[in-house]
Write a protein that holds these residues in place. Structure first.
Motif, PDB file in Angstrom:
ATOM      1  N   LEU A 198      -5.919 -18.151 -27.375  1.00 45.03           N
ATOM      2  CA  LEU A 198      -7.054 -18.492 -26.591  1.00 45.03           C
ATOM      3  C   LEU A 198      -7.254 -19.063 -25.328  1.00 45.03           C
ATOM      4  N   ARG A 199      -6.259 -20.156 -25.167  1.00 46.19           N
ATOM      5  CA  ARG A 199      -6.182 -20.782 -24.059  1.00 46.19           C
ATOM      6  C   ARG A 199      -5.379 -19.625 -22.950  1.00 46.19           C
ATOM      7  N   ARG A 200      -4.360 -19.000 -23.539  1.00 46.44           N
ATOM      8  CA  ARG A 200      -4.060 -18.086 -22.393  1.00 46.44           C
ATOM      9  C   ARG A 200      -4.902 -16.863 -21.928  1.00 46.44           C
ATOM     10  N   ARG A 201      -5.719 -16.759 -23.015  1.00 48.57           N
ATOM     11  CA  ARG A 201      -6.514 -15.518 -22.600  1.00 48.57           C
ATOM     12  C   ARG A 201      -7.708 -16.080 -21.747  1.00 48.57           C
ATOM     13  N   GLN A 202      -8.008 -17.124 -21.736  1.00 51.52           N
ATOM     14  CA  GLN A 202      -9.016 -17.894 -20.709  1.00 51.52           C
ATOM     15  C   GLN A 202      -8.304 -17.938 -19.445  1.00 51.52           C
ATOM     16  N   LEU A 203      -7.146 -18.462 -19.325  1.00 46.42           N
ATOM     17  CA  LEU A 203      -6.255 -18.440 -17.898  1.00 46.42           C
ATOM     18  C   LEU A 203      -6.177 -17.117 -17.512  1.00 46.42           C
ATOM     19  N   ARG A 204      -6.042 -16.270 -18.314  1.00 44.93           N
ATOM     20  CA  ARG A 204      -5.918 -14.781 -17.766  1.00 44.93           C
ATOM     21  C   ARG A 204      -7.105 -14.202 -16.989  1.00 44.93           C
ATOM     22  N   LEU A 205      -8.384 -14.760 -17.915  1.00 42.88           N
ATOM     23  CA  LEU A 205      -9.544 -14.422 -17.209  1.00 42.88           C
ATOM     24  C   LEU A 205     -10.090 -15.137 -16.028  1.00 42.88           C
ATOM     25  N   VAL A 206      -9.653 -16.566 -16.052  1.00 38.16           N
ATOM     26  CA  VAL A 206      -9.914 -17.121 -15.119  1.00 38.16           C
ATOM     27  C   VAL A 206      -9.205 -16.628 -13.657  1.00 38.16           C
ATOM     28  N   LEU A 207      -7.861 -16.151 -13.882  1.00 41.33           N
ATOM     29  CA  LEU A 207      -7.146 -16.077 -12.766  1.00 41.33           C
ATOM     30  C   LEU A 207      -7.354 -14.466 -12.248  1.00 41.33           C
ATOM     31  N   ALA A 208      -8.004 -13.743 -13.080  1.00 40.47           N
ATOM     32  CA  ALA A 208      -8.618 -12.298 -12.697  1.00 40.47           C
ATOM     33  C   ALA A 208      -9.972 -12.532 -12.339  1.00 40.47           C
ATOM     34  N   GLY A 209     -10.594 -13.519 -12.251  1.00 39.91           N
ATOM     35  CA  GLY A 209     -12.087 -13.814 -11.521  1.00 39.91           C
ATOM     36  C   GLY A 209     -13.012 -13.139 -12.603  1.00 39.91           C
ATOM     37  N   ARG A 210     -12.658 -13.068 -13.793  1.00 37.75           N
ATOM     38  CA  ARG A 210     -13.807 -12.705 -14.747  1.00 37.75           C
ATOM     39  C   ARG A 210     -14.361 -13.683 -15.724  1.00 37.75           C
ATOM     40  N   MET A 211     -13.760 -15.242 -15.222  1.00 41.17           N
ATOM     41  CA  MET A 211     -14.281 -16.202 -16.036  1.00 41.17           C
ATOM     42  C   MET A 211     -14.254 -17.340 -15.004  1.00 41.17           C
ATOM     43  N   LYS A 212     -15.348 -18.069 -14.961  1.00 41.85           N
ATOM     44  CA  LYS A 212     -15.418 -19.248 -14.233  1.00 41.85           C
ATOM     45  C   LYS A 212     -14.584 -20.433 -14.859  1.00 41.85           C
ATOM     46  N   PRO A 213     -13.524 -20.986 -14.099  1.00 39.42           N
ATOM     47  CA  PRO A 213     -13.038 -22.137 -14.434  1.00 39.42           C
ATOM     48  C   PRO A 213     -13.844 -23.246 -15.484  1.00 39.42           C
ATOM     49  N   GLU A 214     -14.865 -23.332 -15.043  1.00 38.79           N
ATOM     50  CA  GLU A 214     -15.829 -24.387 -15.982  1.00 38.79           C
ATOM     51  C   GLU A 214     -16.172 -23.890 -17.334  1.00 38.79           C
ATOM     52  N   ASP A 215     -16.064 -22.502 -17.462  1.00 36.08           N
ATOM     53  CA  ASP A 215     -16.423 -21.955 -18.538  1.00 36.08           C
ATOM     54  C   ASP A 215     -15.100 -21.967 -19.713  1.00 36.08           C
ATOM     55  N   ALA A 216     -13.931 -22.094 -19.126  1.00 30.17           N
ATOM     56  CA  ALA A 216     -12.713 -21.982 -19.858  1.00 30.17           C
ATOM     57  C   ALA A 216     -12.570 -23.396 -20.805  1.00 30.17           C
ATOM     58  N   LYS A 217     -13.633 -23.617 -21.616  1.00 27.99           N
ATOM     59  CA  LYS A 217     -13.654 -24.727 -22.373  1.00 27.99           C
ATOM     60  C   LYS A 217     -12.298 -25.312 -23.195  1.00 27.99           C
ATOM     61  N   GLU A 218     -11.632 -24.365 -24.024  1.00 29.12           N
ATOM     62  CA  GLU A 218     -10.379 -24.512 -24.572  1.00 29.12           C
ATOM     63  C   GLU A 218      -9.285 -25.011 -23.550  1.00 29.12           C
ATOM     64  N   LEU A 219      -9.222 -24.265 -22.454  1.00 23.45           N
ATOM     65  CA  LEU A 219      -8.183 -24.625 -21.524  1.00 23.45           C
ATOM     66  C   LEU A 219      -8.212 -25.824 -20.877  1.00 23.45           C
ATOM     67  N   ARG A 220      -9.418 -25.987 -20.676  1.00 23.56           N
ATOM     68  CA  ARG A 220      -9.756 -27.278 -19.733  1.00 23.56           C
ATOM     69  C   ARG A 220      -9.464 -28.580 -20.606  1.00 23.56           C
ATOM     70  N   GLU A 221      -9.733 -28.302 -21.919  1.00 21.25           N
ATOM     71  CA  GLU A 221      -9.434 -29.380 -23.073  1.00 21.25           C
ATOM     72  C   GLU A 221      -8.049 -29.382 -23.226  1.00 21.25           C
ATOM     73  N   PHE A 222      -7.350 -28.366 -23.166  1.00 15.74           N
ATOM     74  CA  PHE A 222      -5.722 -28.381 -23.396  1.00 15.74           C
ATOM     75  C   PHE A 222      -5.170 -29.352 -21.905  1.00 15.74           C
ATOM     76  N   LEU A 223      -5.728 -28.964 -20.743  1.00 10.23           N
ATOM     77  CA  LEU A 223      -5.290 -29.493 -19.668  1.00 10.23           C
ATOM     78  C   LEU A 223      -5.906 -30.778 -19.213  1.00 10.23           C
ATOM     79  N   GLN A 224      -6.615 -31.318 -20.093  1.00  8.05           N
ATOM     80  CA  GLN A 224      -7.365 -32.449 -20.074  1.00  8.05           C
ATOM     81  C   GLN A 224      -8.042 -32.880 -18.781  1.00  8.05           C
ATOM     82  N   ILE A 225      -8.877 -31.906 -18.168  1.00 11.00           N
ATOM     83  CA  ILE A 225      -9.726 -31.783 -17.005  1.00 11.00           C
ATOM     84  C   ILE A 225     -11.253 -32.026 -17.483  1.00 11.00           C
ATOM     85  N   ASN A 226     -11.666 -33.205 -16.784  1.00  9.63           N
ATOM     86  CA  ASN A 226     -12.792 -33.647 -17.055  1.00  9.63           C
ATOM     87  C   ASN A 226     -13.660 -33.416 -15.918  1.00  9.63           C
ATOM     88  N   ASP A 227     -15.067 -33.421 -16.133  1.00 12.87           N
ATOM     89  CA  ASP A 227     -15.920 -33.191 -15.084  1.00 12.87           C
ATOM     90  C   ASP A 227     -16.521 -34.507 -14.598  1.00 12.87           C
TER      91      ASP A 227
END
Length: 173
Positions: free
Chosen positions: A144-173
């Motif tokens: 799921l994290r890899r999928r979110q990263l692919r979608l963000v890199l392809a411009g098909r998902m906003k980085p702020e919507d990649a919840k699982e990836l953000r949690e894994f990378l420990q990115i806080n708003d």
């Protein structure tokens, strides 16, 4: 919704011999030829899982860690790690073997993404994956994290919507 399938049901092992026409001027397997072999093995795994025609949607980073030489035997092992609505992630491992010398080395691995399509080429729903082994379970969860990263890199998902990836990378708003 199609009936879920075990990850092992998609397992595909493909073997090729490196012939002179497959090599560069250093007598090593050309990278593009290896990617061709890998794409075929991964597509077969995706077809086995979905029972559908599949098309390649993406290939993650492929690093060439060891040269594969003329005369080597190349073995690729591919298996679906997780399925989403119409897409499937496939993990593929590659080894090169010099049979006379008794040497076998891991040379590459990658994640491919395929989309199952109907006879008209439109995406179609695929079965969920049921992981069993520890490796299958880890790849399933991290897919799921890899999928979110692919979608963000392809411009098909906003980085702020990649919840699982953000949690894994420990990115806080």
């Amino acid at each position: 919704m199609p009936q879920p399938k075990y990850a092992r049901e998609s397992m595909t092992i493909m073997t090729e011999m490196v012939l002179p026409n497959d090599t560069n001027t250093l007598n090593n397997l050309m990278g593009g030829r290896l990617l061709h072999f890998m794409d075929i093995a991964a597509a077969i795994a995706a077809q086995k899982h979905s029972n559908r025609i599949v098309v390649t949607a993406s290939v993650d980073n492929v690093s060439f860690s060891e040269p594969i030489r003329l005369g080597n035997i190349v073995t690729m092992k591919a298996q679906v790690t997780r399925a989403f609505s119409s897409s499937m992630e496939v993990f593929i491992d590659v080894w090169a073997e010099d049979i006379p010398a008794g040497i076998r080395v891991s040379t590459n691995n990658a994640y491919y993404t395929f989309v199952a399509v109907d006879q008209s080429g439109r995406p179609i729903e695929v079965p969920a994956v049921l992981p069993e082994t520890d490796d299958e379970k880890e790849r399933y969860v991290s897919a799921l994290r890899r999928r979110q990263l692919r979608l963000v890199l392809a411009g098909r998902m906003k980085p702020e919507d990649a919840k699982e990836l953000r949690e894994f990378l420990q990115i806080n708003d």
